[in-house]
Design an enzyme around this catalytic site. Structure first.
Site, short mmCIF file in Angstrom:
data_model
loop_
_atom_site.label_atom_id
_atom_site.label_comp_id
_atom_site.label_asym_id
_atom_site.label_seq_id
_atom_site.Cartn_x
_atom_site.Cartn_y
_atom_site.Cartn_z
CB CYS A 79 63.63 48.66 24.30
SG CYS A 79 65.34 48.05 24.29
CG HIS A 189 64.04 50.69 28.76
ND1 HIS A 189 63.22 49.60 28.63
CD2 HIS A 189 65.20 50.38 28.12
CE1 HIS A 189 63.85 48.66 27.95
NE2 HIS A 189 65.05 49.11 27.62
CD GLU A 191 60.35 50.43 30.74
OE1 GLU A 191 61.00 49.44 30.36
OE2 GLU A 191 60.04 51.39 29.97
#
Length: 208
Positions: A79, A189, A191
């Protein structure tokens, strides 16, 4: 040891948890010395470009980070961590970045009137991307795989060979991942991208 760099601007808990799920030994640290000890560096980030650069400067992390990159340590920027790898950003004025990859972080194009495929900005949600098949990490992405985005700006590289994945946004093919040597940056992202994201983190850990 996998270092998640803590400069006060990252979503550290969920990222650390995701890395541990794929078997990583994780250290979350703001210690400049930890950068030299790391086998891999994860460089997260949320918020505005210049504020994130201030976080790095205030903690004395810019020079050690550049040294680790020059030494060949694999680095994954996520990001805003991806955006800071570029030369400059245009969010709230023009600000200098790390200049690891030549380019400018610019605002995503707004929707065109009457466009049936219009995308609202900020771009928030699950998207498929067009990834380079020769990238050792992103080659794991299939055309039907979705990853999760939250952003209004994107890394517009100067050299096409530095773009590693694209997303079509309101008529423009926008870079959403960058690669130069041991450095990979992704605007999305991993994650927060479920099993697809975990697979990408595993691919990063396998890289050297």
């Amino acid at each position: 040891m996998i270092l998640v760099l803590d400069y006060g601007r990252g979503n550290l808990f969920s990222l650390g948890q995701a890395l541990r799920q794929v078997g990583a030994e994780v250290e979350i640290s703001a210690d400049p010395g930890a950068l030299a000890r790391a086998s891999h560096i994860v460089f997260p980030g949320v918020g505005a470009f210049e504020d994130a650069m201030s976080g790095l400067r205030d903690r004395g992390l810019i020079e050690p980070l550049n040294t680790a990159i020059a030494a060949g340590t694999p680095l994954l920027g996520i990001c805003v961590g991806c955006q800071l790898l570029l030369s400059r950003g245009e969010e709230f004025g023009v600000h200098e970045g790390l200049d690891v990859i030549s380019g400018t972080v610019r605002r995503l194009p707004e929707a065109r009137a009457g466009d049936p495929d219009a995308m609202r900005i900020p771009n928030v949600g699950w998207r498929t991307v067009e990834a380079r098949k020769d990238d050792p990490v992103l080659a794991r992405l299939k055309p039907e795989d979705y990853v999760y985005f939250v952003h209004s700006y994107a890394p517009m590289v100067d050299r096409e060979e530095d773009a590693a994945a694209y997303l079509r946004v309101n008529g423009l093919r926008v870079p959403v991942a960058v690669r130069r040597g041991n450095v990979l940056g992704v605007q999305f992202h991993p994650e927060k991208s479920g099993h697809v994201g975990l697979g990408l983190l595993q691919g990063f850990l396998d890289s050297r």
